[in-house]
Scaffold this active site. Structure first.
Site, short mmCIF file in Angstrom:
data_model
loop_
_atom_site.label_atom_id
_atom_site.label_comp_id
_atom_site.label_asym_id
_atom_site.label_seq_id
_atom_site.Cartn_x
_atom_site.Cartn_y
_atom_site.Cartn_z
N GLU A 95 0.84 -1.19 0.00
CA GLU A 95 0.00 0.00 0.00
C GLU A 95 0.88 1.24 0.00
O GLU A 95 1.93 1.27 0.64
CB GLU A 95 -0.90 0.02 1.23
CG GLU A 95 -1.98 -1.06 1.17
CD GLU A 95 -3.11 -0.84 2.17
OE1 GLU A 95 -4.26 -1.05 1.78
OE2 GLU A 95 -2.85 -0.46 3.33
N CYS A 108 3.96 8.45 0.92
CA CYS A 108 4.42 7.54 1.97
C CYS A 108 4.59 6.17 1.31
O CYS A 108 3.62 5.53 0.90
CB CYS A 108 3.38 7.51 3.09
SG CYS A 108 3.86 6.42 4.42
N CYS A 115 5.82 -6.93 6.89
CA CYS A 115 6.98 -6.67 7.76
C CYS A 115 7.09 -7.82 8.75
O CYS A 115 6.09 -8.31 9.27
CB CYS A 115 6.80 -5.35 8.51
SG CYS A 115 8.23 -4.93 9.54
N CYS A 119 5.72 -5.36 15.44
CA CYS A 119 5.34 -4.37 16.45
C CYS A 119 3.83 -4.54 16.69
O CYS A 119 3.05 -4.62 15.74
CB CYS A 119 5.68 -2.96 15.99
SG CYS A 119 7.44 -2.80 15.58
N CYS A 122 0.99 -2.18 15.15
CA CYS A 122 1.11 -1.83 13.73
C CYS A 122 0.43 -2.89 12.86
O CYS A 122 0.73 -4.08 12.97
CB CYS A 122 2.59 -1.72 13.37
SG CYS A 122 2.91 -1.60 11.60
N GLY A 165 6.59 -2.01 5.97
CA GLY A 165 7.93 -2.59 5.99
C GLY A 165 8.96 -1.77 6.73
O GLY A 165 8.76 -0.61 7.05
N SER A 220 11.74 5.03 15.31
CA SER A 220 10.50 4.76 16.05
C SER A 220 10.86 4.31 17.46
O SER A 220 11.26 3.17 17.66
CB SER A 220 9.71 3.66 15.33
OG SER A 220 9.37 4.10 14.05
N HIS A 222 8.91 5.17 20.74
CA HIS A 222 7.62 4.79 21.36
C HIS A 222 7.64 4.43 22.84
O HIS A 222 6.59 4.38 23.48
CB HIS A 222 6.93 3.64 20.60
CG HIS A 222 6.70 3.92 19.16
ND1 HIS A 222 5.93 4.96 18.70
CD2 HIS A 222 7.15 3.29 18.04
CE1 HIS A 222 5.90 4.96 17.38
NE2 HIS A 222 6.65 3.97 16.95
N CYS A 339 -0.51 6.28 9.79
CA CYS A 339 0.71 5.56 10.20
C CYS A 339 0.33 4.24 10.83
O CYS A 339 -0.52 4.18 11.71
CB CYS A 339 1.46 6.34 11.27
SG CYS A 339 2.14 7.85 10.70
N1 SAH Z 1 9.20 0.17 9.84
C1 SAH Z 1 9.48 1.54 9.98
C2 SAH Z 1 8.66 2.44 9.08
C3 SAH Z 1 7.21 2.12 8.87
S1 SAH Z 1 6.09 2.44 10.15
C4 SAH Z 1 9.32 1.95 11.43
O1 SAH Z 1 8.79 1.17 12.21
O2 SAH Z 1 9.78 3.03 11.78
C5 SAH Z 1 5.93 4.21 10.18
C6 SAH Z 1 5.65 4.77 11.57
O3 SAH Z 1 4.31 4.43 12.01
C7 SAH Z 1 6.56 4.20 12.66
O4 SAH Z 1 7.01 5.22 13.50
C8 SAH Z 1 5.64 3.26 13.40
O5 SAH Z 1 6.09 2.98 14.69
C9 SAH Z 1 4.36 4.03 13.36
N2 SAH Z 1 3.16 3.26 13.70
C10 SAH Z 1 2.97 1.93 13.58
N3 SAH Z 1 1.72 1.60 14.00
C11 SAH Z 1 1.12 2.75 14.38
C12 SAH Z 1 -0.17 3.08 14.87
N4 SAH Z 1 -1.10 2.14 15.05
N5 SAH Z 1 -0.45 4.38 15.17
C13 SAH Z 1 0.47 5.34 14.96
N6 SAH Z 1 1.71 5.10 14.46
C14 SAH Z 1 2.03 3.82 14.20
FE1 SF4 Z 2 7.39 -3.21 10.84
FE2 SF4 Z 2 7.61 -0.56 11.37
FE3 SF4 Z 2 5.25 -1.83 11.61
FE4 SF4 Z 2 7.20 -2.34 13.34
S1 SF4 Z 2 6.14 -0.37 13.06
S2 SF4 Z 2 5.90 -3.89 12.35
S3 SF4 Z 2 8.98 -2.23 12.05
S4 SF4 Z 2 6.39 -1.54 9.74
#
Ligand code: SAH
Ligand code: SF4
Length: 347
Positions: A95, A108, A115, A119, A122, A165, A220, A222, A339
């Site tokens: 996507e 984006c 991935c 996490c 996510c 990813g 990231s 968090h 995100c």
């Molecule tokens: N894999 C990379 C980039 C993709 S995710 C990473 O993890 O950084 C892009 C951003 O969205 C990251 O900062 C991730 O932690 C955040 N993210 C993931 N799930 C989310 C959610 N449910 N709400 C807000 N941000 C989220």
């Molecule tokens: Fe992968 Fe980034 Fe999502 Fe974590 S937040 S599962 S590293 S895409």
């Protein structure tokens, strides 16, 4: 077989030149094609004005011009966010999201189909990894939106590798894609308008530091304690916070560039004063910026976005410690384009 052909967006100018000279054509034709593809954002060989018809036909036979098929195309209710689900030739899916506010046009981009890092909050992580994608499959996502924008006399202004990813889990292809996108002979996109977001793969942050790239780096984070971060981002067991922050400080010291940290605010999970204080302890004195975003909802995670009051109190603690921070506005949530909301879906 279709997919055995070289894929246009995977090719460097040098590789394209080799193919064209092998066809018995002069090398300068390769530069012309490259310019049509990237500077003019032309989508097929037959639309490349200025090239002999015979050559256009030959190229269409030997080179694959597209790997992406649009499967779903959604526009948010405020019209500012568009999300596309692309199918890849082997059935994998990615996507990609285009956001347009005032003068910014930000794509984006996904760097993997799915991935593997899991996490918990996510959607991409909840779905697992399908496969790594190639540099060309990354570049084509960008060029798709560039072409769409050009129809309205607009252009992409920013690129963020924050889609599906983990960019550093597909390091070489992501770096090759950036090389292509910033190539002055082609798309010539400014590296300073590109941002890579990583979950914190320490050896690759170190490798990226050595590149001395102008591309921006976001991490990231968090959570500010291993105890909490481990429950949200399993990779923290492999690369705990102390190592991660050391690597980030090393990046800043070596590149003199500001680093960003991302923090999705989750009610009563990571929005406590204890976490805010731990965070200020980690980041004190570092050239950095913290990007907060209220958690976006995903099917597989039960947590909720933080309440306004808790967000302001958290941010105030950072302000008082002199750590620059901003709250990002959530966009495109009605079409799951926010995100962490991207995943492979069939409806
Ligand atoms: N894999 C990379 C980039 C993709 S995710 C990473 O993890 O950084 C892009 C951003 O969205 C990251 O900062 C991730 O932690 C955040 N993210 C993931 N799930 C989310 C959610 N449910 N709400 C807000 N941000 C989220
Ligand atoms: Fe992968 Fe980034 Fe999502 Fe974590 S937040 S599962 S590293 S895409």
């Amino acid at each position: 077989m279709k997919n055995k052909k070289p894929f246009l967006f995977d090719l460097t100018l040098k590789e394209l030149t080799d193919i064209i000279t092998e066809l018995g054509e002069p090398a300068y034709r390769a530069k012309q094609v490259y310019e049509q593809v990237y500077s003019k954002a032309v989508s097929s060989f037959d639309k490349m004005n200025g090239l002999p018809k015979g050559l256009r036909e030959k190229l269409a036979e030997v080179i694959d011009v597209s790997h992406l098929t649009t499967q779903i195309d959604k526009l948010s209710s405020d019209n500012h966010t568009r999300k596309i689900l692309f199918g890849l030739p082997d059935g994998a899916q990615v996507e990609t999201v285009l956001m347009g506010y005032i003068i910014r046009r930000t794509a984006c981009i996904s760097t993997q189909a799915g991935c593997a890092l899991g996490c918990t909050f996510c959607a991409t992580g909840q779905g697992g990894l399908q496969r790594n994608i190639s540099s060309g499959e990354i570049v084509e996502q960008v060029m798709f939106f560039e072409r769409e924008l050009r129809k309205k006399n607009e252009k992409l202004t920013n690129l963020v590798f924050m889609g599906m990813g983990e960019p550093f889990a597909n390091y070489n292809e992501v770096m090759k894609a950036i090389e292509t996108l910033t190539d002055p002979n082609g798309f010539n996109f400014g590296a300073r308008r590109i941002t890579i977001s990583t979950v914190g793969l320490v050896p690759y942050i170190d490798k990226f530091t050595l590149e001395q790239s102008q591309v921006n780096l976001a991490v990231s984070l968090h959570a500010a304690t291993d105890e909490l971060r481990e429950t949200m981002l399993p990779i923290n067991k492999r690369y705990p916070i102390r190592e991660l922050i050391k690597s980030c400080r090393n990046y800043v010291n070596n590149t003199h560039r500001r680093i960003s940290f991302e923090w999705a605010l989750i009610d009563h999970v990571n929005d406590t004063t204890a976490q805010a204080e731990a965070l200020t302890g980690l980041l004190k004195g570092m050239l950095c910026h913290v990007n907060f975003i209220p958690l976006n909802p995903t099917k597989g995670y039960g947590g909720h976005e933080s309440k306004k009051m808790r967000i302001s109190r958290f941010m105030q603690i950072l302000d008082e410690a002199g750590i620059p921070n901003t709250l990002r506005i959530r966009r495109g949530i009605d079409i799951n384009a926010g995100c962490g909301q991207l995943r492979q879906e069939s409806t």
